[in-house]
Write a protein that holds these residues in place. Structure first.
Motif, mmCIF file in Angstrom:
data_model
loop_
_atom_site.group_PDB
_atom_site.id
_atom_site.type_symbol
_atom_site.label_atom_id
_atom_site.label_comp_id
_atom_site.label_asym_id
_atom_site.label_seq_id
_atom_site.Cartn_x
_atom_site.Cartn_y
_atom_site.Cartn_z
ATOM 1 N N GLY A 78 71.504 -41.449 -103.073
ATOM 2 C CA GLY A 78 69.844 -42.000 -103.441
ATOM 3 C C GLY A 78 69.144 -41.805 -102.165
ATOM 4 O O GLY A 78 69.295 -41.089 -101.295
ATOM 5 N N TRP A 133 65.719 -43.605 -107.074
ATOM 6 C CA TRP A 133 66.890 -44.191 -107.588
ATOM 7 C C TRP A 133 67.927 -44.266 -106.439
ATOM 8 O O TRP A 133 67.871 -43.900 -105.285
ATOM 9 C CB TRP A 133 67.345 -43.165 -108.623
ATOM 10 C CG TRP A 133 67.540 -41.703 -108.003
ATOM 11 C CD1 TRP A 133 66.391 -40.789 -107.986
ATOM 12 C CD2 TRP A 133 68.576 -41.153 -107.296
ATOM 13 N NE1 TRP A 133 67.036 -39.518 -107.441
ATOM 14 C CE2 TRP A 133 68.281 -39.560 -106.990
ATOM 15 C CE3 TRP A 133 69.956 -41.602 -107.207
ATOM 16 C CZ2 TRP A 133 69.500 -38.833 -106.360
ATOM 17 C CZ3 TRP A 133 71.027 -40.562 -106.529
ATOM 18 C CH2 TRP A 133 70.494 -38.960 -106.197
ATOM 19 N N GLU A 150 72.629 -44.677 -106.849
ATOM 20 C CA GLU A 150 73.648 -44.680 -108.001
ATOM 21 C C GLU A 150 74.952 -44.870 -107.205
ATOM 22 O O GLU A 150 75.478 -44.722 -105.834
ATOM 23 C CB GLU A 150 73.652 -43.487 -108.650
ATOM 24 C CG GLU A 150 73.834 -42.064 -107.939
ATOM 25 C CD GLU A 150 74.037 -40.939 -108.817
ATOM 26 O OE1 GLU A 150 74.266 -39.904 -108.146
ATOM 27 O OE2 GLU A 150 73.464 -40.928 -109.789
ATOM 28 N N ARG A 162 73.250 -45.628 -112.147
ATOM 29 C CA ARG A 162 72.002 -45.255 -111.399
ATOM 30 C C ARG A 162 70.798 -46.240 -111.672
ATOM 31 O O ARG A 162 70.574 -46.404 -113.006
ATOM 32 C CB ARG A 162 71.558 -43.731 -111.503
ATOM 33 C CG ARG A 162 70.356 -43.450 -110.821
ATOM 34 C CD ARG A 162 69.880 -42.188 -111.116
ATOM 35 N NE ARG A 162 70.534 -40.975 -110.634
ATOM 36 C CZ ARG A 162 70.217 -39.889 -110.244
ATOM 37 N NH1 ARG A 162 68.916 -39.367 -110.356
ATOM 38 N NH2 ARG A 162 70.963 -39.029 -109.923
ATOM 39 N N THR A 207 66.909 -46.709 -111.110
ATOM 40 C CA THR A 207 65.719 -45.904 -111.017
ATOM 41 C C THR A 207 64.502 -46.717 -110.904
ATOM 42 O O THR A 207 64.522 -47.824 -111.388
ATOM 43 C CB THR A 207 65.580 -44.623 -111.864
ATOM 44 O OG1 THR A 207 65.253 -45.575 -113.458
ATOM 45 C CG2 THR A 207 66.843 -44.112 -112.213
#
Length: 211
Positions: free
Chosen positions: A2, A47, A49, A125, A127
């Protein structure tokens, strides 16, 4: 993966922008703009993840973590969790566009990922999408775990599951547990004699059974 090191940081929280003053446990946390004033950036989409995790042996998977989240009403800024590209959670939206999400303490979260598992994998994830004004502290995460609650029975995994009589950690027959995990006689026979056993009451040594 990310925007690590740009929007997302692993560090000591400072309490800026409503973020926590201290981690839930340990020394460091993962979050958006950890340290400094703590504010996430305006007009950004960011984001972070996990890797794609193999969860194929398990029938039920949960995400468990501790969260300290501060974000505007979803009319303006959106904090969300996606699993394999599918939306699993997001902050609330209100008709008056005034329902800001403000955690004031560490909050334990348990999210069932099972409906979002695809091809036996889970990739989670977090975000954050923001508009051009009025930024908050965003995500702060600690003690993140993927928890497997129910395991599929699998012959050869050294765990006796439903429908298995045995499981010796392999799928080889002839060793006492067949490749279908069914009990089988061991090579060379076995079993117990019908006579008395040395050391038991009534045992008397004699021809052929001396100690």
């Amino acid at each position: 993966t990310g925007n690590y090191g740009i929007e997302w940081n692993w560090g000591e929280p400072t309490g800026g922008a409503g973020d926590p003053d201290d981690p839930h446990t340990g020394t460091y946390v993962l979050g958006t703009s950890v340290g400094g004033n703590g504010l996430y950036r305006a007009a950004t989409s960011t984001w972070i993840e996990t890797p794609a995790l193999d969860v194929s042996p398990y029938a039920q998977i949960h995400l468990q973590y501790w969260r300290w989240l501060t974000v505007e009403d979803r009319s303006y800024d959106t904090a969300a969790i996606e699993v394999n590209g599918q939306l699993a959670w997001q902050n609330a939206i209100s008709p008056g566009m005034t329902l800001n999400h403000i955690d004031r303490e560490w909050r334990f979260q348990d999210l069932d990922l099972t409906p979002y598992i695809t091809a036996g994998t889970a990739q989670v994830r977090w975000t954050l999408d923001s508009d051009p004004s009025n930024e908050f502290g965003g995500w702060t995460l600690d003690d993140v775990c993927i928890v497997a609650l129910i395991k599929y029975p699998l012959c050869g995994d050294a765990t006796v599951g439903p429908g298995e009589q045995c499981d010796d950690g392999n799928t080889t027959s002839g060793d006492g547990c067949s490749k279908q995990c069914i009990d089988e006689p061991t090579a060379g026979g076995g079993g117990c004699s019908a006579g008395p056993i040395m050391g038991w009451p009534g045992f008397t040594p004699g021809p052929g059974n001396e100690p």
